[in-house]
Design an enzyme around this catalytic site. Structure first.
Site, PDB file in Angstrom:
ATOM      1  N   ARG A 200       0.003  12.318  -3.435  1.00 49.00           N
ATOM      2  CA  ARG A 200       0.027  12.333  -1.878  1.00 49.00           C
ATOM      3  C   ARG A 200       0.545  13.841  -1.553  1.00 49.00           C
ATOM      4  O   ARG A 200       0.142  14.287  -0.322  1.00 49.00           O
ATOM      5  CB  ARG A 200       1.342  11.461  -1.531  1.00 49.00           C
ATOM      6  CG  ARG A 200       0.710   9.832  -1.564  1.00 49.00           C
ATOM      7  CD  ARG A 200       1.654   8.880  -1.912  1.00 49.00           C
ATOM      8  NE  ARG A 200       3.029   8.868  -0.797  1.00 49.00           N
ATOM      9  CZ  ARG A 200       4.075   8.383  -1.133  1.00 49.00           C
ATOM     10  NH1 ARG A 200       4.189   7.747  -2.384  1.00 49.00           N
ATOM     11  NH2 ARG A 200       5.018   8.458  -0.342  1.00 49.00           N
TER      12      ARG A 200
ATOM     13  N   LYS B 226      11.505  12.922   6.780  1.00 48.64           N
ATOM     14  CA  LYS B 226      10.917  12.907   8.356  1.00 48.64           C
ATOM     15  C   LYS B 226      11.205  11.377   8.817  1.00 48.64           C
ATOM     16  O   LYS B 226      11.399  11.354  10.127  1.00 48.64           O
ATOM     17  CB  LYS B 226       9.271  13.289   8.497  1.00 48.64           C
ATOM     18  CG  LYS B 226       8.523  12.529   7.669  1.00 48.64           C
ATOM     19  CD  LYS B 226       6.944  13.306   7.855  1.00 48.64           C
ATOM     20  CE  LYS B 226       5.847  12.340   7.394  1.00 48.64           C
ATOM     21  NZ  LYS B 226       5.983  11.831   6.007  1.00 48.64           N
TER      22      LYS B 226
ATOM     23  N   ARG C 229      13.857   7.065  -4.654  1.00 48.32           N
ATOM     24  CA  ARG C 229      14.362   6.530  -3.745  1.00 48.32           C
ATOM     25  C   ARG C 229      13.941   4.852  -3.690  1.00 48.32           C
ATOM     26  O   ARG C 229      13.228   4.371  -4.306  1.00 48.32           O
ATOM     27  CB  ARG C 229      13.797   6.828  -2.488  1.00 48.32           C
ATOM     28  CG  ARG C 229      12.247   6.736  -2.220  1.00 48.32           C
ATOM     29  CD  ARG C 229      11.748   7.480  -0.855  1.00 48.32           C
ATOM     30  NE  ARG C 229      10.323   7.248  -0.656  1.00 48.32           N
ATOM     31  CZ  ARG C 229       9.697   7.836   0.285  1.00 48.32           C
ATOM     32  NH1 ARG C 229      10.022   8.468   1.073  1.00 48.32           N
ATOM     33  NH2 ARG C 229       8.192   7.502   0.392  1.00 48.32           N
TER      34      ARG C 229
ATOM     35  N   ARG D 189       8.865   1.497  -3.090  1.00 48.37           N
ATOM     36  CA  ARG D 189       7.602   1.381  -2.482  1.00 48.37           C
ATOM     37  C   ARG D 189       6.285   1.537  -3.646  1.00 48.37           C
ATOM     38  O   ARG D 189       6.795   2.257  -4.507  1.00 48.37           O
ATOM     39  CB  ARG D 189       7.301   2.657  -1.585  1.00 48.37           C
ATOM     40  CG  ARG D 189       7.396   2.147  -0.141  1.00 48.37           C
ATOM     41  CD  ARG D 189       7.439   3.368   0.791  1.00 48.37           C
ATOM     42  NE  ARG D 189       6.280   4.099   0.685  1.00 48.37           N
ATOM     43  CZ  ARG D 189       5.948   5.174   1.328  1.00 48.37           C
ATOM     44  NH1 ARG D 189       6.642   5.512   2.359  1.00 48.37           N
ATOM     45  NH2 ARG D 189       4.872   6.089   1.179  1.00 48.37           N
TER      46      ARG D 189
ATOM     47  N   ARG E  14      -2.289  13.297  10.887  1.00 45.63           N
ATOM     48  CA  ARG E  14      -2.350  13.927   9.524  1.00 45.63           C
ATOM     49  C   ARG E  14      -3.489  14.549   8.996  1.00 45.63           C
ATOM     50  O   ARG E  14      -3.420  15.560   8.119  1.00 45.63           O
ATOM     51  CB  ARG E  14      -2.212  12.707   8.393  1.00 45.63           C
ATOM     52  CG  ARG E  14      -0.814  12.437   7.946  1.00 45.63           C
ATOM     53  CD  ARG E  14      -0.997  11.088   6.804  1.00 45.63           C
ATOM     54  NE  ARG E  14      -0.011  11.001   5.965  1.00 45.63           N
ATOM     55  CZ  ARG E  14       1.031  10.275   5.782  1.00 45.63           C
ATOM     56  NH1 ARG E  14       1.383   9.379   6.875  1.00 45.63           N
ATOM     57  NH2 ARG E  14       1.771  10.019   4.973  1.00 45.63           N
TER      58      ARG E  14
HETATM   59  P1  ADP Z   1       4.576   9.228   3.127  1.00 45.34           P
HETATM   60  O1  ADP Z   1       4.523  10.301   4.230  1.00 45.34           O
HETATM   61  O2  ADP Z   1       5.734   9.267   2.287  1.00 45.34           O
HETATM   62  O3  ADP Z   1       3.520   9.492   2.153  1.00 45.34           O
HETATM   63  P2  ADP Z   1       3.695   6.858   4.969  1.00 45.34           P
HETATM   64  O4  ADP Z   1       4.561   5.902   4.935  1.00 45.34           O
HETATM   65  O5  ADP Z   1       3.866   8.081   5.946  1.00 45.34           O
HETATM   66  O6  ADP Z   1       4.389   7.765   3.487  1.00 45.34           O
HETATM   67  O7  ADP Z   1       2.268   6.839   4.160  1.00 45.34           O
HETATM   68  C1  ADP Z   1       1.819   6.048   3.440  1.00 45.34           C
HETATM   69  C2  ADP Z   1       0.510   6.025   3.172  1.00 45.34           C
HETATM   70  O8  ADP Z   1      -0.126   5.481   4.289  1.00 45.34           O
HETATM   71  C3  ADP Z   1      -0.184   7.243   3.008  1.00 45.34           C
HETATM   72  O9  ADP Z   1      -0.392   7.809   1.873  1.00 45.34           O
HETATM   73  C4  ADP Z   1      -1.657   6.998   3.567  1.00 45.34           C
HETATM   74  O10 ADP Z   1      -2.386   6.152   2.604  1.00 45.34           O
HETATM   75  C5  ADP Z   1      -1.464   5.878   4.680  1.00 45.34           C
HETATM   76  N1  ADP Z   1      -1.408   6.618   5.878  1.00 45.34           N
HETATM   77  C6  ADP Z   1      -0.192   6.679   6.718  1.00 45.34           C
HETATM   78  N2  ADP Z   1      -0.510   7.256   7.938  1.00 45.34           N
HETATM   79  C7  ADP Z   1      -1.597   7.673   7.926  1.00 45.34           C
HETATM   80  C8  ADP Z   1      -2.492   8.802   8.791  1.00 45.34           C
HETATM   81  N3  ADP Z   1      -2.211   9.103  10.027  1.00 45.34           N
HETATM   82  N4  ADP Z   1      -3.872   8.712   8.403  1.00 45.34           N
HETATM   83  C9  ADP Z   1      -4.283   8.139   7.089  1.00 45.34           C
HETATM   84  N5  ADP Z   1      -3.551   7.571   6.446  1.00 45.34           N
HETATM   85  C10 ADP Z   1      -2.202   7.272   6.641  1.00 45.34           C
END
Ligand code: ADP
Length: 215
Positions: free
Chosen positions: A172, A13, A127, A161, A88
């Protein structure tokens, strides 16, 4: 355009959201990127978020909602924005709706990205990205054209990462699965949800996103 890219980690995404943002000239807002930047800069938000992110857990709704409200209030977001990684949780979705309603606005689309779990794990644990320009790669599924050289900027400085380890990835994905259904039902009721088969090349998936709008 006001759009949400929604899907499990590794569904692509982020890659699609960046392409979409370029095509429609709206800013790409990745909450994960915003939080990683806060960690790098050592801000209070970053310090609070780090251990939760490393453990694959969500940061509290109140914190992320404040960050997003602040960002989408900025002038470059007035004609639209591409949200990647937010909302989320149902609480985050409700807050976004309250904010938009307060400005007599609403979301145009929520794209739901669908990928089988085994493929998600393979994609994420492999990745890596260019430290300089952020371009994303995978050793077998999307390698650099020349070994150890970024296609986009020529740098040889790559990174993985910290939360892309097998255990954290599984956590996750479980967190995503725990939150996804109520959110998808909510956006389906609002009539803005488009489901995207996200298995395929970046271009193939992008074409599906564009087709779903044309429909
Ligand atoms: P991915 O979708 O690959 O898990 P992201 O970069 O979107 O990675 O998010 C990494 C981390 O950042 C999440 O596991 C969470 O800890 C935090 N995070 C990101 N967006 C949110 C959100 N909307 N609400 C709560 N935590 C978030």
């Amino acid at each position: 355009m006001k759009v949400v890219f929604f899907g499990p980690p590794g569904s692509g995404k982020g890659t699609q959201a960046i392409k979409f943002a370029q095509r429609f000239r709206n800013p790409h807002l990745s909450t994960g990127d915003i939080l990683r930047k806060a960690i790098e800069e050592g801000t209070e938000t970053g310090l609070k978020a780090k251990s939760l992110m490393d453990a694959g857990q969500l940061i509290p709704d109140s914190d992320i909602v404040a960050i997003v409200r602040d960002r989408i209030s900025q002038s470059d977001c007035q004609s639209g924005f591409i949200l990647d990684g937010f909302p989320r949780t149902l609480e985050q979705a409700h807050d976004l709706e309250r904010f938009l309603k307060g400005h007599s606005e609403e979301l145009d689309y929520v794209f739901e990205f669908k990928v089988p779990t085994e493929l998600l794990i393979e994609r994420i644990t492999g990745r890596f990205s260019c430290k300089k320009c952020g371009a994303a790669y995978h050793p077998t599924m999307n390698p650099t054209k020349v070994a150890d050289v970024c296609d986009r900027c020529g740098s040889s400085d790559f990174m993985k990462r910290e939360d892309d380890t097998l255990d954290t990835v599984k956590g996750r994905i479980a967190v995503y699965e725990g939150q996804a259904q109520p959110l998808l039902s909510y956006y389906s009721r609002l009539g803005v949800c488009a489901s995207i088969d996200a298995v395929g090349s970046v271009e193939e998936v992008f074409n599906r996103v564009i087709k779903s709008i044309e429909k």
